[in-house]
Motif scaffolding. Structure first.
Motif, PDB file in Angstrom:
ATOM      1  N   LEU A  99       0.814  -1.218   0.000  1.00 54.19           N
ATOM      2  CA  LEU A  99       0.000   0.000   0.000  1.00 54.19           C
ATOM      3  C   LEU A  99       0.847   1.267   0.000  1.00 54.19           C
ATOM      4  O   LEU A  99       0.420   2.296  -0.521  1.00 54.19           O
ATOM      5  N   ASP A 100       2.042   1.199   0.561  1.00 52.57           N
ATOM      6  CA  ASP A 100       2.910   2.374   0.546  1.00 52.57           C
ATOM      7  C   ASP A 100       3.878   2.369  -0.642  1.00 52.57           C
ATOM      8  O   ASP A 100       4.836   3.133  -0.673  1.00 52.57           O
ATOM      9  N   GLY A 101       3.604   1.525  -1.629  1.00 50.20           N
ATOM     10  CA  GLY A 101       4.342   1.582  -2.886  1.00 50.20           C
ATOM     11  C   GLY A 101       5.622   0.797  -2.967  1.00 50.20           C
ATOM     12  O   GLY A 101       6.337   0.866  -3.970  1.00 50.20           O
ATOM     13  N   VAL A 102       5.955   0.014  -1.946  1.00 50.22           N
ATOM     14  CA  VAL A 102       7.210  -0.741  -1.941  1.00 50.22           C
ATOM     15  C   VAL A 102       7.100  -1.957  -2.864  1.00 50.22           C
ATOM     16  O   VAL A 102       6.123  -2.707  -2.812  1.00 50.22           O
ATOM     17  N   VAL A 103       8.104  -2.129  -3.711  1.00 47.22           N
ATOM     18  CA  VAL A 103       8.171  -3.279  -4.621  1.00 47.22           C
ATOM     19  C   VAL A 103       9.445  -4.092  -4.406  1.00 47.22           C
ATOM     20  O   VAL A 103       9.580  -5.181  -4.948  1.00 47.22           O
ATOM     21  N   GLU A 104      10.351  -3.585  -3.609  1.00 47.91           N
ATOM     22  CA  GLU A 104      11.647  -4.225  -3.388  1.00 47.91           C
ATOM     23  C   GLU A 104      11.509  -5.552  -2.653  1.00 47.91           C
ATOM     24  O   GLU A 104      10.727  -5.663  -1.715  1.00 47.91           O
ATOM     25  N   ASP A 105      12.275  -6.543  -3.088  1.00 43.36           N
ATOM     26  CA  ASP A 105      12.362  -7.842  -2.428  1.00 43.36           C
ATOM     27  C   ASP A 105      11.004  -8.342  -1.937  1.00 43.36           C
ATOM     28  O   ASP A 105      10.751  -8.403  -0.743  1.00 43.36           O
ATOM     29  N   PRO A 106      10.118  -8.716  -2.863  1.00 44.08           N
ATOM     30  CA  PRO A 106       8.748  -9.069  -2.460  1.00 44.08           C
ATOM     31  C   PRO A 106       8.610 -10.439  -1.784  1.00 44.08           C
ATOM     32  O   PRO A 106       7.648 -11.161  -2.016  1.00 44.08           O
ATOM     33  N   SER A 107       9.545 -10.786  -0.917  1.00 46.18           N
ATOM     34  CA  SER A 107       9.400 -12.025  -0.148  1.00 46.18           C
ATOM     35  C   SER A 107       8.187 -11.938   0.776  1.00 46.18           C
ATOM     36  O   SER A 107       7.616 -12.960   1.162  1.00 46.18           O
ATOM     37  N   TRP A 108       7.756 -10.728   1.081  1.00 40.21           N
ATOM     38  CA  TRP A 108       6.581 -10.508   1.921  1.00 40.21           C
ATOM     39  C   TRP A 108       5.291 -10.989   1.264  1.00 40.21           C
ATOM     40  O   TRP A 108       4.296 -11.179   1.939  1.00 40.21           O
ATOM     41  N   THR A 109       5.289 -11.209  -0.041  1.00 42.29           N
ATOM     42  CA  THR A 109       4.061 -11.634  -0.721  1.00 42.29           C
ATOM     43  C   THR A 109       3.535 -12.949  -0.180  1.00 42.29           C
ATOM     44  O   THR A 109       2.334 -13.159  -0.117  1.00 42.29           O
ATOM     45  N   PHE A 110       4.425 -13.835   0.198  1.00 43.74           N
ATOM     46  CA  PHE A 110       3.998 -15.145   0.682  1.00 43.74           C
ATOM     47  C   PHE A 110       4.128 -15.288   2.194  1.00 43.74           C
ATOM     48  O   PHE A 110       3.454 -16.096   2.798  1.00 43.74           O
ATOM     49  N   SER A 111       4.990 -14.487   2.803  1.00 44.29           N
ATOM     50  CA  SER A 111       5.201 -14.646   4.239  1.00 44.29           C
ATOM     51  C   SER A 111       4.218 -13.846   5.084  1.00 44.29           C
ATOM     52  O   SER A 111       3.936 -14.214   6.215  1.00 44.29           O
ATOM     53  N   GLU A 112       3.663 -12.778   4.542  1.00 42.41           N
ATOM     54  CA  GLU A 112       2.827 -11.885   5.342  1.00 42.41           C
ATOM     55  C   GLU A 112       1.338 -11.946   5.009  1.00 42.41           C
ATOM     56  O   GLU A 112       0.513 -11.464   5.778  1.00 42.41           O
ATOM     57  N   VAL A 113       0.990 -12.486   3.855  1.00 45.41           N
ATOM     58  CA  VAL A 113      -0.406 -12.511   3.408  1.00 45.41           C
ATOM     59  C   VAL A 113      -0.759 -13.940   3.027  1.00 45.41           C
ATOM     60  O   VAL A 113      -0.013 -14.580   2.280  1.00 45.41           O
ATOM     61  N   PRO A 114      -1.890 -14.460   3.505  1.00 45.90           N
ATOM     62  CA  PRO A 114      -2.286 -15.829   3.145  1.00 45.90           C
ATOM     63  C   PRO A 114      -2.383 -15.990   1.627  1.00 45.90           C
ATOM     64  O   PRO A 114      -2.856 -15.093   0.920  1.00 45.90           O
ATOM     65  N   PHE A 115      -1.923 -17.124   1.141  1.00 50.07           N
ATOM     66  CA  PHE A 115      -1.960 -17.409  -0.297  1.00 50.07           C
ATOM     67  C   PHE A 115      -3.402 -17.623  -0.751  1.00 50.07           C
ATOM     68  O   PHE A 115      -4.176 -18.301  -0.092  1.00 50.07           O
TER      69      PHE A 115
END
Length: 179
Positions: free
Chosen positions: A12-28
């Motif tokens: 939401l704050d526009g960060v695209v760097e190192d998107p490892s958070w896509t799977f670790s922070e949000v349910p798939f």
């Protein structure tokens, strides 16, 4: 002229760097990633910055789900990269070379996709070379990290052409750049 489409996982704050958070922070949720299959089917070429190339090149060739990308022409914008062992990868030296690539039709009429490559995407946006954005927006605020939209002082007008919301809070925004 071929379309150039930037596709990103973004907070939401526009960060695209190192998107490892896509799977670790949000349910798939599989439906949220349907756009990725469409992109692979539509793409006629892949355009990357040096950092994304260096991250993808050792991994994607062995991943079955990226078979289409591995076979198609790939272009890396870099002033330092001398070459690549990744099949069918070519080095471009400037954004002028990217503009020339967009004008070429010898590889088909399909779009050119930019995955990741935040610095390159910022430059492409500033140069007016981006036609569309595919953003999977994650319900996270990281507070720090490389952002897609740099503090350039320039306004980029966008038109929403497709959107979806998923149960895990991820939203899809497909936006055309209005010129």
């Amino acid at each position: 002229m071929r379309k150039l489409i930037v596709t990103e996982f973004i907070t939401l704050d526009g960060v695209v760097e190192d998107p490892s958070w896509t799977f670790s922070e949000v349910p798939f949720e599989e439906a949220a990633y349907d756009i990725k299959g469409r992109e692979q089917e539509e793409a006629s070429a892949l355009l990357l910055g040096r950092v994304s190339h260096d991250e993808f090149a050792p991994v994607w060739p062995s991943m079955e789900e990226f078979e289409a990308y591995n076979a198609m022409p790939k272009y890396v914008v870099s002033s330092t990269l001398q070459g690549s062992d990744w099949t069918n990868t070519h080095v471009l030296r400037s954004l002028d070379d990217v503009a020339a690539l967009k004008a070429r039709t010898d590889e088909g009429e399909g779009p050119i996709y930019v995955h990741g490559s935040a610095t390159l995407s910022q430059g492409l946006l500033a140069a007016g070379l981006v036609d569309r954005l595919h953003l999977l927006v994650f319900p996270l605020v990281l507070g720090a990290g490389k952002r897609l939209f740099a503090d350039s002082g320039e306004t980029v007008k966008l038109e929403l052409v497709e959107h979806a919301a998923y149960a895990n809070g991820v939203t899809l925004q497909v936006l055309d750049v209005v010129r």
